[in-house]
Motif scaffolding. Sequence first.
Motif, PDB file in Angstrom:
ATOM      1  N   PHE A 136       0.830  -1.201   0.000  1.00 26.29           N
ATOM      2  CA  PHE A 136       0.000   0.000   0.000  1.00 26.29           C
ATOM      3  C   PHE A 136       0.871   1.261   0.000  1.00 26.29           C
ATOM      4  O   PHE A 136       0.638   2.187  -0.780  1.00 26.29           O
ATOM      5  CB  PHE A 136      -0.940  -0.015   1.208  1.00 26.29           C
ATOM      6  CG  PHE A 136      -1.572   1.317   1.509  1.00 26.29           C
ATOM      7  CD1 PHE A 136      -2.493   1.881   0.651  1.00 26.29           C
ATOM      8  CD2 PHE A 136      -1.238   2.004   2.669  1.00 26.29           C
ATOM      9  CE1 PHE A 136      -3.070   3.114   0.929  1.00 26.29           C
ATOM     10  CE2 PHE A 136      -1.808   3.228   2.958  1.00 26.29           C
ATOM     11  CZ  PHE A 136      -2.725   3.786   2.081  1.00 26.29           C
ATOM     12  N   LEU A 138       2.633   1.695  -3.447  1.00 30.75           N
ATOM     13  CA  LEU A 138       1.697   2.160  -4.475  1.00 30.75           C
ATOM     14  C   LEU A 138       1.263   3.598  -4.213  1.00 30.75           C
ATOM     15  O   LEU A 138       1.156   4.404  -5.146  1.00 30.75           O
ATOM     16  CB  LEU A 138       0.479   1.236  -4.533  1.00 30.75           C
ATOM     17  CG  LEU A 138       0.727  -0.150  -5.118  1.00 30.75           C
ATOM     18  CD1 LEU A 138      -0.473  -1.055  -4.880  1.00 30.75           C
ATOM     19  CD2 LEU A 138       1.045  -0.050  -6.605  1.00 30.75           C
ATOM     20  N   ARG A 139       1.032   3.935  -2.963  1.00 29.58           N
ATOM     21  CA  ARG A 139       0.615   5.304  -2.635  1.00 29.58           C
ATOM     22  C   ARG A 139       1.707   6.303  -3.012  1.00 29.58           C
ATOM     23  O   ARG A 139       1.420   7.347  -3.602  1.00 29.58           O
ATOM     24  CB  ARG A 139       0.282   5.405  -1.144  1.00 29.58           C
ATOM     25  CG  ARG A 139      -0.296   6.750  -0.753  1.00 29.58           C
ATOM     26  CD  ARG A 139      -0.674   6.769   0.701  1.00 29.58           C
ATOM     27  NE  ARG A 139      -1.396   7.975   1.044  1.00 29.58           N
ATOM     28  CZ  ARG A 139      -1.854   8.232   2.252  1.00 29.58           C
ATOM     29  NH1 ARG A 139      -1.678   7.356   3.232  1.00 29.58           N
ATOM     30  NH2 ARG A 139      -2.495   9.346   2.499  1.00 29.58           N
ATOM     31  N   ALA A 177      -3.467   1.035  -9.824  1.00 23.74           N
ATOM     32  CA  ALA A 177      -4.279   2.062  -9.167  1.00 23.74           C
ATOM     33  C   ALA A 177      -5.497   1.450  -8.483  1.00 23.74           C
ATOM     34  O   ALA A 177      -5.883   1.866  -7.380  1.00 23.74           O
ATOM     35  CB  ALA A 177      -4.702   3.121 -10.184  1.00 23.74           C
ATOM     36  N   GLY A 233      -7.063   6.623  -5.597  1.00 25.99           N
ATOM     37  CA  GLY A 233      -6.758   5.431  -6.388  1.00 25.99           C
ATOM     38  C   GLY A 233      -7.780   5.217  -7.498  1.00 25.99           C
ATOM     39  O   GLY A 233      -7.425   4.921  -8.645  1.00 25.99           O
ATOM     40  N   PRO A 270      -6.214   8.332  -0.401  1.00 33.07           N
ATOM     41  CA  PRO A 270      -5.935   7.263  -1.370  1.00 33.07           C
ATOM     42  C   PRO A 270      -7.138   6.371  -1.702  1.00 33.07           C
ATOM     43  O   PRO A 270      -7.184   5.807  -2.789  1.00 33.07           O
ATOM     44  CB  PRO A 270      -4.810   6.462  -0.714  1.00 33.07           C
ATOM     45  CG  PRO A 270      -4.877   6.806   0.734  1.00 33.07           C
ATOM     46  CD  PRO A 270      -5.412   8.203   0.811  1.00 33.07           C
ATOM     47  N   LEU A 288      -4.252  -0.132  -5.379  1.00 37.72           N
ATOM     48  CA  LEU A 288      -4.041   0.905  -4.376  1.00 37.72           C
ATOM     49  C   LEU A 288      -5.348   1.275  -3.690  1.00 37.72           C
ATOM     50  O   LEU A 288      -5.414   1.356  -2.458  1.00 37.72           O
ATOM     51  CB  LEU A 288      -3.427   2.155  -5.015  1.00 37.72           C
ATOM     52  CG  LEU A 288      -3.428   3.415  -4.143  1.00 37.72           C
ATOM     53  CD1 LEU A 288      -2.547   3.237  -2.917  1.00 37.72           C
ATOM     54  CD2 LEU A 288      -3.011   4.624  -4.947  1.00 37.72           C
ATOM     55  N   VAL A 334      -4.353  11.163  -4.312  1.00 35.34           N
ATOM     56  CA  VAL A 334      -3.781   9.913  -3.808  1.00 35.34           C
ATOM     57  C   VAL A 334      -3.042  10.165  -2.504  1.00 35.34           C
ATOM     58  O   VAL A 334      -3.155   9.396  -1.548  1.00 35.34           O
ATOM     59  CB  VAL A 334      -2.850   9.258  -4.851  1.00 35.34           C
ATOM     60  CG1 VAL A 334      -2.043   8.119  -4.241  1.00 35.34           C
ATOM     61  CG2 VAL A 334      -3.650   8.750  -6.045  1.00 35.34           C
ATOM     62  N   ALA A 394      -6.065   0.754   0.147  1.00 38.99           N
ATOM     63  CA  ALA A 394      -6.380   1.938   0.954  1.00 38.99           C
ATOM     64  C   ALA A 394      -7.645   1.702   1.764  1.00 38.99           C
ATOM     65  O   ALA A 394      -7.751   2.142   2.914  1.00 38.99           O
ATOM     66  CB  ALA A 394      -6.537   3.159   0.052  1.00 38.99           C
TER      67      ALA A 394
END
Length: 144
Positions: free
Chosen positions: A27, A30-31, A129, A95, A91, A132, A87, A136
């Motif tokens: 996480f 990706l964030r 995305a 995302g 997020p 993510l 994001v 999230a």
Amino acid sequence: MTSVTTDTSSAATHRRRTFADPGYQAFLILRAGFTVAPILFGLDKFANLLVDWPTYLAPWIDDIVPGSAQAAMYAVGAIEIVAGLAVALAPRFGGWLVAGWLAGIIVNLLTVPGYYDIALRDFGLLLGAVALARLAQRYHVDRG
């Protein structure tokens, strides 16, 4: 007094456990990526240092948006910067915003001959995305 020490110790243990969780690490990765990349690429729409961005705009889209292709890229850049900030700040929403934005980019690229490989790459980013956004949701901390 011992309850404060126990609460502090418990919170520190929980943080260590959370940061050791591979899902939480994914996480965070990706964030960070979906915050930095859209902001940098959005800023580059104003400078065209990485690439001549207007060449990626499908002619049919250029025909329906007001102004030049470069003016359209300024709008695209602003939207990408906002998506990156979304994001960073939210997020769970950001995302999905980035995934939707990438879907639009893919449609654009599929209508421009010679950019199918980039459309495929952007599909992979779209999947990232979505991942993510789902992570999230899992790791969301309600601050209220």
